[in-house]
Each structure stands twice: as C-alpha cells, then as structure tokens.
Motif scaffolding. Structure first.
Motif, PDB file in Angstrom:
ATOM      1  N   LEU A 463      63.727 -46.000 -12.034  1.00 34.84           N
ATOM      2  CA  LEU A 463      63.141 -44.599 -11.863  1.00 34.84           C
ATOM      3  C   LEU A 463      63.953 -43.545 -11.632  1.00 34.84           C
ATOM      4  CD1 LEU A 463      60.628 -42.784 -12.107  1.00 34.84           C
ATOM      5  CD2 LEU A 463      60.338 -43.417  -9.394  1.00 34.84           C
ATOM      6  N   ILE A 464      65.112 -43.894 -10.760  1.00 29.71           N
ATOM      7  CA  ILE A 464      66.018 -43.051 -10.247  1.00 29.71           C
ATOM      8  C   ILE A 464      66.973 -42.990 -11.500  1.00 29.71           C
ATOM      9  CG2 ILE A 464      68.135 -42.982  -8.636  1.00 29.71           C
ATOM     10  CD1 ILE A 464      66.384 -44.290  -6.556  1.00 29.71           C
ATOM     11  N   LEU A 465      67.338 -43.880 -12.447  1.00 31.42           N
ATOM     12  CA  LEU A 465      67.931 -43.625 -13.472  1.00 31.42           C
ATOM     13  C   LEU A 465      67.603 -43.074 -14.673  1.00 31.42           C
ATOM     14  CD1 LEU A 465      70.086 -46.912 -13.078  1.00 31.42           C
ATOM     15  CD2 LEU A 465      71.013 -44.713 -12.839  1.00 31.42           C
ATOM     16  N   GLN A 466      66.151 -42.896 -14.390  1.00 31.41           N
ATOM     17  CA  GLN A 466      65.378 -42.197 -15.659  1.00 31.41           C
ATOM     18  C   GLN A 466      66.026 -40.953 -16.493  1.00 31.41           C
ATOM     19  OE1 GLN A 466      62.383 -44.114 -16.377  1.00 31.41           O
ATOM     20  NE2 GLN A 466      62.261 -42.721 -18.233  1.00 31.41           N
ATOM     21  N   HIS A 467      66.797 -40.255 -15.752  1.00 34.08           N
ATOM     22  CA  HIS A 467      67.342 -39.174 -16.347  1.00 34.08           C
ATOM     23  C   HIS A 467      68.257 -39.406 -17.312  1.00 34.08           C
ATOM     24  CE1 HIS A 467      70.392 -40.064 -13.123  1.00 34.08           C
ATOM     25  NE2 HIS A 467      71.136 -39.330 -13.928  1.00 34.08           N
ATOM     26  N   ARG A 468      68.889 -40.810 -17.069  1.00 34.55           N
ATOM     27  CA  ARG A 468      70.040 -41.257 -17.995  1.00 34.55           C
ATOM     28  C   ARG A 468      69.335 -42.178 -19.035  1.00 34.55           C
ATOM     29  NH1 ARG A 468      75.175 -43.817 -15.735  1.00 34.55           N
ATOM     30  NH2 ARG A 468      75.700 -43.475 -18.063  1.00 34.55           N
ATOM     31  N   ILE A 469      68.028 -42.602 -19.196  1.00 35.49           N
ATOM     32  CA  ILE A 469      67.393 -43.592 -19.865  1.00 35.49           C
ATOM     33  C   ILE A 469      66.836 -42.757 -20.901  1.00 35.49           C
ATOM     34  CG2 ILE A 469      65.600 -45.180 -20.057  1.00 35.49           C
ATOM     35  CD1 ILE A 469      66.721 -46.277 -17.365  1.00 35.49           C
ATOM     36  N   LYS A 470      65.937 -41.612 -20.463  1.00 28.03           N
ATOM     37  CA  LYS A 470      65.120 -41.017 -21.428  1.00 28.03           C
ATOM     38  C   LYS A 470      65.759 -40.228 -22.429  1.00 28.03           C
ATOM     39  CE  LYS A 470      64.432 -36.842 -18.532  1.00 28.03           C
ATOM     40  NZ  LYS A 470      63.752 -35.844 -17.908  1.00 28.03           N
ATOM     41  N   LYS A 471      65.228 -39.773 -23.483  1.00 28.68           N
ATOM     42  CA  LYS A 471      65.686 -39.048 -24.648  1.00 28.68           C
ATOM     43  C   LYS A 471      65.987 -37.672 -24.359  1.00 28.68           C
ATOM     44  CE  LYS A 471      65.051 -38.327 -29.530  1.00 28.68           C
ATOM     45  NZ  LYS A 471      64.182 -38.492 -30.753  1.00 28.68           N
ATOM     46  N   ARG A 472      67.328 -37.301 -24.526  1.00 30.39           N
ATOM     47  CA  ARG A 472      67.887 -36.010 -24.486  1.00 30.39           C
ATOM     48  C   ARG A 472      68.235 -35.484 -26.199  1.00 30.39           C
ATOM     49  NH1 ARG A 472      70.773 -37.733 -19.836  1.00 30.39           N
ATOM     50  NH2 ARG A 472      72.821 -37.229 -21.156  1.00 30.39           N
ATOM     51  N   ASP A 473      68.523 -34.184 -26.315  1.00 28.71           N
ATOM     52  CA  ASP A 473      68.943 -33.725 -27.511  1.00 28.71           C
ATOM     53  C   ASP A 473      70.149 -34.478 -28.028  1.00 28.71           C
ATOM     54  OD1 ASP A 473      66.907 -31.798 -27.304  1.00 28.71           O
ATOM     55  OD2 ASP A 473      68.183 -30.182 -26.464  1.00 28.71           O
ATOM     56  N   ASP A 474      71.241 -34.878 -27.252  1.00 25.18           N
ATOM     57  CA  ASP A 474      72.310 -35.396 -27.601  1.00 25.18           C
ATOM     58  C   ASP A 474      72.331 -36.813 -27.644  1.00 25.18           C
ATOM     59  OD1 ASP A 474      72.275 -35.179 -24.877  1.00 25.18           O
ATOM     60  OD2 ASP A 474      74.351 -35.135 -24.763  1.00 25.18           O
ATOM     61  N   ARG A 475      70.935 -37.602 -27.161  1.00 25.91           N
ATOM     62  CA  ARG A 475      71.150 -38.959 -27.064  1.00 25.91           C
ATOM     63  C   ARG A 475      69.953 -39.603 -27.431  1.00 25.91           C
ATOM     64  NH1 ARG A 475      72.243 -40.879 -21.394  1.00 25.91           N
ATOM     65  NH2 ARG A 475      70.005 -40.270 -21.404  1.00 25.91           N
ATOM     66  N   THR A 476      70.132 -40.788 -27.922  1.00 23.71           N
ATOM     67  CA  THR A 476      68.668 -41.480 -28.254  1.00 23.71           C
ATOM     68  C   THR A 476      68.279 -42.009 -26.937  1.00 23.71           C
ATOM     69  OG1 THR A 476      69.588 -41.983 -30.563  1.00 23.71           O
ATOM     70  CG2 THR A 476      67.885 -43.353 -29.724  1.00 23.71           C
ATOM     71  N   VAL A 477      66.847 -42.455 -26.793  1.00 22.08           N
ATOM     72  CA  VAL A 477      66.409 -43.137 -25.589  1.00 22.08           C
ATOM     73  C   VAL A 477      66.852 -44.321 -25.535  1.00 22.08           C
ATOM     74  CG1 VAL A 477      64.352 -43.447 -26.630  1.00 22.08           C
ATOM     75  CG2 VAL A 477      64.017 -43.425 -24.223  1.00 22.08           C
ATOM     76  N   ILE A 478      67.067 -44.947 -24.293  1.00 19.80           N
ATOM     77  CA  ILE A 478      67.166 -46.320 -24.302  1.00 19.80           C
ATOM     78  C   ILE A 478      66.121 -47.119 -24.003  1.00 19.80           C
ATOM     79  CG2 ILE A 478      68.649 -47.998 -22.923  1.00 19.80           C
ATOM     80  CD1 ILE A 478      70.389 -45.921 -22.271  1.00 19.80           C
ATOM     81  N   LYS A 479      65.781 -48.250 -24.884  1.00 14.19           N
ATOM     82  CA  LYS A 479      64.618 -49.076 -24.756  1.00 14.19           C
ATOM     83  C   LYS A 479      64.791 -50.124 -23.549  1.00 14.19           C
ATOM     84  CE  LYS A 479      61.904 -52.056 -27.302  1.00 14.19           C
ATOM     85  NZ  LYS A 479      61.776 -52.798 -28.722  1.00 14.19           N
ATOM     86  N   ILE A 480      63.658 -49.800 -22.611  1.00 11.54           N
ATOM     87  CA  ILE A 480      63.702 -50.881 -21.367  1.00 11.54           C
ATOM     88  C   ILE A 480      62.748 -52.046 -21.952  1.00 11.54           C
ATOM     89  CG2 ILE A 480      63.475 -51.280 -19.225  1.00 11.54           C
ATOM     90  CD1 ILE A 480      65.942 -49.396 -19.726  1.00 11.54           C
ATOM     91  N   VAL A 481      63.295 -53.214 -21.895  1.00  6.53           N
ATOM     92  CA  VAL A 481      62.418 -54.527 -22.171  1.00  6.53           C
ATOM     93  C   VAL A 481      62.294 -55.180 -20.666  1.00  6.53           C
ATOM     94  CG1 VAL A 481      61.770 -56.471 -23.436  1.00  6.53           C
ATOM     95  CG2 VAL A 481      62.689 -54.324 -24.482  1.00  6.53           C
ATOM     96  N   LYS A 482      61.195 -55.254 -20.250  1.00  5.14           N
ATOM     97  CA  LYS A 482      60.976 -56.020 -18.929  1.00  5.14           C
ATOM     98  C   LYS A 482      60.417 -57.406 -19.209  1.00  5.14           C
ATOM     99  CE  LYS A 482      60.353 -51.934 -16.173  1.00  5.14           C
ATOM    100  NZ  LYS A 482      59.558 -51.213 -15.230  1.00  5.14           N
ATOM    101  N   ASP A 483      60.970 -58.596 -18.942  1.00 10.93           N
ATOM    102  CA  ASP A 483      60.289 -59.692 -19.076  1.00 10.93           C
ATOM    103  C   ASP A 483      60.148 -60.331 -17.473  1.00 10.93           C
ATOM    104  OD1 ASP A 483      59.493 -62.262 -19.723  1.00 10.93           O
ATOM    105  OD2 ASP A 483      60.995 -62.930 -20.784  1.00 10.93           O
ATOM    106  N   TYR A 484      59.122 -59.854 -16.718  1.00 10.63           N
ATOM    107  CA  TYR A 484      59.171 -60.440 -15.540  1.00 10.63           C
ATOM    108  C   TYR A 484      58.304 -61.739 -15.347  1.00 10.63           C
ATOM    109  CZ  TYR A 484      60.929 -55.654 -13.868  1.00 10.63           C
ATOM    110  OH  TYR A 484      61.561 -54.589 -13.889  1.00 10.63           O
TER     111      TYR A 484
END
Length: 611
Positions: A463-484
């Motif tokens: 959640l704290i790193l959400q600003h680096r994960i979500k999609k911005r104009d200059d970058r594709t969103v990073i997909k997070i796969v959780k296998d807990y």
C-alpha cells in the motif's frame, strides 16, 4: 774381410747406441711376438722394466705372464680386448691401464705399440710403456676438486634458493618441500624426511610430515608414538645430532628395531628447537649399505635446518600478522555494518514515528467526520421526510416556493443527497484503511517482538508503494500476483521485517522499470508467494525483469555494494535485510536469478530460535 769387419763394427756400435738409448729413456721398450700357432713371448725388454714392474728385464722375458699377473682386476678384461682387436686390425695399440706391483704399489701405465705381420703370418709388436701415475693422480685430484666445487655450488644454490623462497613466499610448506627435495638430490641419499615432535599430546608422538625417497621405498609419513623410538627420542629432545654409519652397531634395541622398521641402514639426523618451542628434525638415510657421513654433508644439513627454522619463524610471524589484519578487517566491517544499521534503524525509527504521527493526525479528523456522517444522514433524512410531508399537505405552494423548487431541482437533490452521503462514508472508510496500513507498517504501537500475521506486513508495504505500482502517464501499471498460503502467526520483529519487504519490493520495482526501458511490451509482474516449510514461513518475491549477473549476485549482501547510479542507492538495503533475517531472526535469505527474472527467498522461523 775388411768390409765384413766394418759392417760388424757398425752393427755393434748401433746396438750399443740403442742399448744406451733404451736404458736412459723413461719407461720400458719392448718387442712382443705372437706366432700363428698361439705361442707368444717377449723377444726384447729394456732395462726400464725394473722401474715399472719391479722385476728385471730377463725375468720378464722368461715369463711373459708376469705382465698379465700384475694387471689391476678391473682393467684386465679391457686390456685383453684391446690386444685382440689390434691383432685383428693390425692398427696401432694404445691403452691406459693400472697395475699392482709386487710391493703393492698402484701404478698407471700408458702403452703404445705398432703391430706388424711377418711373411710367415706371425705378428710382432714393437712398443713402449711409460709410467703416467703422477698425471693420473693429478687428473683424479682435479676431478675430485671439480666435484667438490660442484657440490659446494649445489649446496650454495640450495641455501640461496631456500633464502629466496623465504623472502618471496613466506610459506613454510614450500620451503620445506624444496629443502628436502634438493637435499636428497645433492647428498644422493635414499630418503630425506622432516618430522615434528609433540610432547604435550596425551601420548607423545613424532609426526613425519614430508619426505622424499627413491622409487621402490615405502612411504613412512605419519605418526609414531615416542615410546617406539627409544633412545632416539631422548637424544633428539636434548638437541643432540645423531650420525650413525651403520645401524647394526646401535646398542639400544628399541631404537635399532624402530630404525630398521623404516628400512634405514645409515642415518644422519639434525634436531632444532624453533622459537615457538617445538622441536623439528631433518633426517637423511641410506637403506642398503652403511655410509660414512662426511663433515661437509653434516654442515649442509645443519645449514638447511637453520634456514628452515628461519622460514618457520617468518611464516609464523606472517600468519600472525595476517590473522591480526583479518581480525582488524572484520572489526572494521562490523563497525561499518553496525554504524550503517544504526543509521538505517534511526531512519526507519524516524520514518515509523513520522508515519505513526501522520496516521494519528489523519485518524482523528477522519473519525470525527466518519462519526458525524451518521448523524448528518439522520438529520438529512428527517429534513427530506419533512419536505415530503409539506408537499403532501400543501400541494399548491406559493409562487415563490415553486420557483425555488425548480431552481434547485428539488427532485434531483432528494434523490442524489443520500448517494452523496454514502460516497462520503466510503471515502472515510478508505482513509481509515490507509491509516491502519500505515500503523501496521510502522508497528510503533506494538511490542518489539510480537506474534503477527506476515501477510498484513506485506500488504501494508504494498500500500505504501502503491504510488510506484499504479499506472501513470509515463509507465505501465505493475501487476501484483499474490499466492498466499494459510500461515500461522509468527513471532518476530515486525517493523524490521516490514523493512525487509520494503527493500525487496523496491528493488523488484527498480528492476522492472529498468526492464521496461529495454522491452516496452513487457507486462511487469511481481509475484509474492508464501508457504509453510516445516517450522519456517517462506516468502518468495519474484520479478520478471532482466535478471542479475552472477558476478553481481555473489556480492548482493555485501555492505555498501550497489549497482545503482550515484545518489540512488547506498548499498545497505540488502545488507541490512540480511542482518535482520539471518542475525535477528535466525532465518535465511537467498537470491536466484536468470534472464527470465529474479527471486528472493526469505525463510523465518515460526517461533524464535537460538543459533
């Protein structure tokens, strides 16, 4: 008659001159005849025979076998072969050989002769013998002197080589190998070995650590109890040199049996006590026959032992200095790591306090707003109910009220206002969840070691790193796969583990950003998998970036090692993560990487354990 008399007189004068010449010349002039029937004899021998063979010329001529009888046994076969070859080839005979005179003197003779075949087939040798003993003794003395000089040069070369190796390598094993190998070769002994004595062992023993031996001899390196050595141990402990020409003369039965068991017939042993107090010995031996040890051999072995003592002392000093340097280096690294960890801990503590403070400050007004939204909903519902009642009781309001209803679009307002209040509730609830995640990450309101849900820590970090994960104009969103997996709570330093997750996830995001620069079509993905393995919880964080080169991967956890540009990394993130996981939690952290991506595996015990 006058002519005949003159001829006879001339012949007598010629014979007189020949006899005078043969008598005055050094050595012996002879004529030897060999018939076709095998008979042979000396037909002439000059008076010099007496000086050479210590028998008169007449005796020598009467018994031609005297010449063979005085031949040295080692030269007789070669002498006869050379005579037979000269008879076959009729070529000049020349030979040097030894004789032993009746008085026992050893002489070297040099013979020259020219064979001639007579008309009847007989062979006659005209020749002379000279005594060359003085020259041969001088040649032998010269050869011995040259041999001694060569041996001396070899010994000096050995000592110089040892000295050079001591200066260059400071490695006692190398110096020892060179010493015993060269010593065995120079002295020509069957075996040369080196041993240590260990008096403080439960049962004192000798340890032969290195030896050089002739092929065919067994290997005797190894340990030998001191009790089996007998008197030898006592003498060596007293630092006495042992020089035994023949072991058969040894009176101590224990020592004699021990040396014979090592197949030694003649032994030279030099002991020396090193500066550390330990006693070492170097030993040379002959296996098959006795050997009279010479002073120069003893001197060489003593010099070699002295050089080995120097080599050992310098090797010990070098090892001590290396150990001290290594210890200082380790201390320096530990100080650097501790300092970096303290700085990082202080930064994380400050960050935690800041996060906790911000969360607290946000939480108070949000709770106020969220709590009042319920009352506002009730109040607005009451007001809307009142308006509805007015509309029922006064269906025909005044013109001013009708105009205002149309102006504010009362029907839309009545329909939309509850939706607006509900949206405000959803937003306030979202803020409460964010604040809860911040508090979970900082863990400032909990004990240092506590039973926690590891998934909450991972989710709060995401959640704290959400600003680096979500999609911005200059970058594709990073997909997070959780296998807990279904994991139990673990007892850990929660705040520090969250710091580990922050480092690993941040590095994964960095790797994906670099990969997108190379391949814009890449679907950046971070897979987080958890599972329970025995008594450990395993967390695997995998990215599909470009991977890490092997040379870099081997140094990932070294302090201050970073591949990031100046100002973008300190090289301490993974090093501190290693300390938190391995040293703080007795767990493990590993990295596997290929061209398809990188996986960091973290294992934490469910319950704290001691190393």
């Amino acid at each position: 008659m006058s002519d005949r008399k003159r001829t006879e007189e001339a012949l007598r004068q010629s014979e007189a001159r020949f006899q005078e010449l043969a008598t005055n010349l050094p050595g012996m002039i002879y004529q030897f005849w060999q018939g076709t029937n095998g008979s042979q004899r000396f037909t002439y021998v000059s008076p010099g025979c007496l000086d050479l063979h210590e028998v008169s010329a007449e005796t020598f001529m009467q018994n031609h076998n005297i010449g063979l009888a005085v031949l040295h046994p080692d030269d007789k076969a070669q002498f006869l072969r050379s005579i037979a070859q000269s008879a076959r080839s009729l070529k000049g005979w020349q030979q040097e050989y030894r004789i032993i005179t009746p008085s026992g003197k050893l002489k070297w003779l040099q013979g020259h002769s020219q064979p001639k075949r007579l008309a009847n087939g007989d062979i006659v040798w005209d020749g002379f013998l000279t005594d060359v003993s003085d020259r041969k003794r001088a040649e032998i003395a010269l050869r011995e002197s040259e041999h001694q000089l060569r041996e001396q040069a070899q010994r000096e070369r050995l000592l110089n080589q040892l000295t050079q190796q001591i200066r260059n390598s400071l490695d006692f094993d190398i110096a020892l190998s060179t010493a015993i190998t060269e010593t065995q070769a120079i002295l020509g002994v069957d075996r040369c070995h080196f041993a240590w004595y260990y008096p403080n062992a439960e049962e004192p023993y000798w340890d032969i650590i290195k030896e050089v031996r002739h092929s065919g001899l067994p290997d005797f390196t190894g340990r030998y109890p001191a009790a089996t050595v007998g008197l030898l141990a006592t003498k060596l402990l007293q630092l006495e040199m042992l020089c035994v020409v023949d072991v058969e003369t040894v009176t101590d039965p224990v020592w004699k049996a021990f040396v014979q068991s090592l197949q030694m017939r003649s032994v030279l042993i030099i002991p020396m006590q090193m500066q550390s107090g330990i006693i070492g010995v170097i030993s040379c031996s002959h296996s098959s026959e006795p050997h009279d040890w010479q002073a120069d051999e003893i001197e060489l072995l003593e010099a070699v032992m002295g050089q080995l003592a120097i080599a050992l002392n310098q090797a010990d000093l070098y090892a001590q200095s290396r150990a001290k340097a290594h210890e200082l280096e380790q201390t320096l690294h530990q100080l650097q790591r501790t300092q970096a960890q303290m700085l990082q801990s202080e930064k994380m503590s400050s960050l935690g306090q800041l996060v906790a403070g911000v969360a607290h400050e946000i939480n108070n007004p949000v709770n106020f707003i969220y709590g009042n939204l319920n009352y506002a909903s009730d109040y607005i519902a009451d007001l809307l109910e009142l308006i509805k009642l007015y509309q029922q009781q006064y269906p025909q309001p005044a013109a001013a009220i009708t105009a205002q209803v149309e102006a504010i679009d009362l029907d839309f307002l009545i329909a939309d206002l509850p939706k607006l209040l509900n949206s405000m509730k959803v937003g306030a609830n979202r803020i409460q969840k964010i604040v809860a995640s911040l508090r979970t990450f900082s863990r400032m309101d909990e004990a240092e070691v506590k039973s926690v849900n590891i998934h909450e820590g991972i989710d709060s970090t995401l959640l704290i790193l959400q600003h680096r994960i979500k999609k911005r104009d200059d970058r594709t969103v990073i997909k997070i796969v959780k296998d807990y997996a279904d994991l139990p709570s673990i007892e850990c330093y929660a705040g520090q583990l969250n710091q580990v997750f922050m480092n690993l996830l941040s590095n994964a995001i960095d790797a994906l950003e670099d990969a997108l620069k190379v391949n814009a079509d890449l679907i950046p993905t971070i897979t987080i998998q958890t599972k329970l393995i025995d008594r450990f919880v395993a967390i695997e964080i995998t990215d599909n970036g470009l991977g890490i080169p092997e040379s870099v991967r081997q140094r990932l956890f070294d302090p201050f090692f970073t591949t990031k540009p100046l100002g973008k990394g300190t090289g301490m993130g993974l090093s501190i993560s290693y300390q938190i996981v391995v040293e703080k939690h007795n767990g493990s952290i590993d990295c596997a990487s290929s061209a398809a991506g990188t996986t960091f595996s973290v294992k934490i015990p469910v319950r704290p354990t001691s190393k």
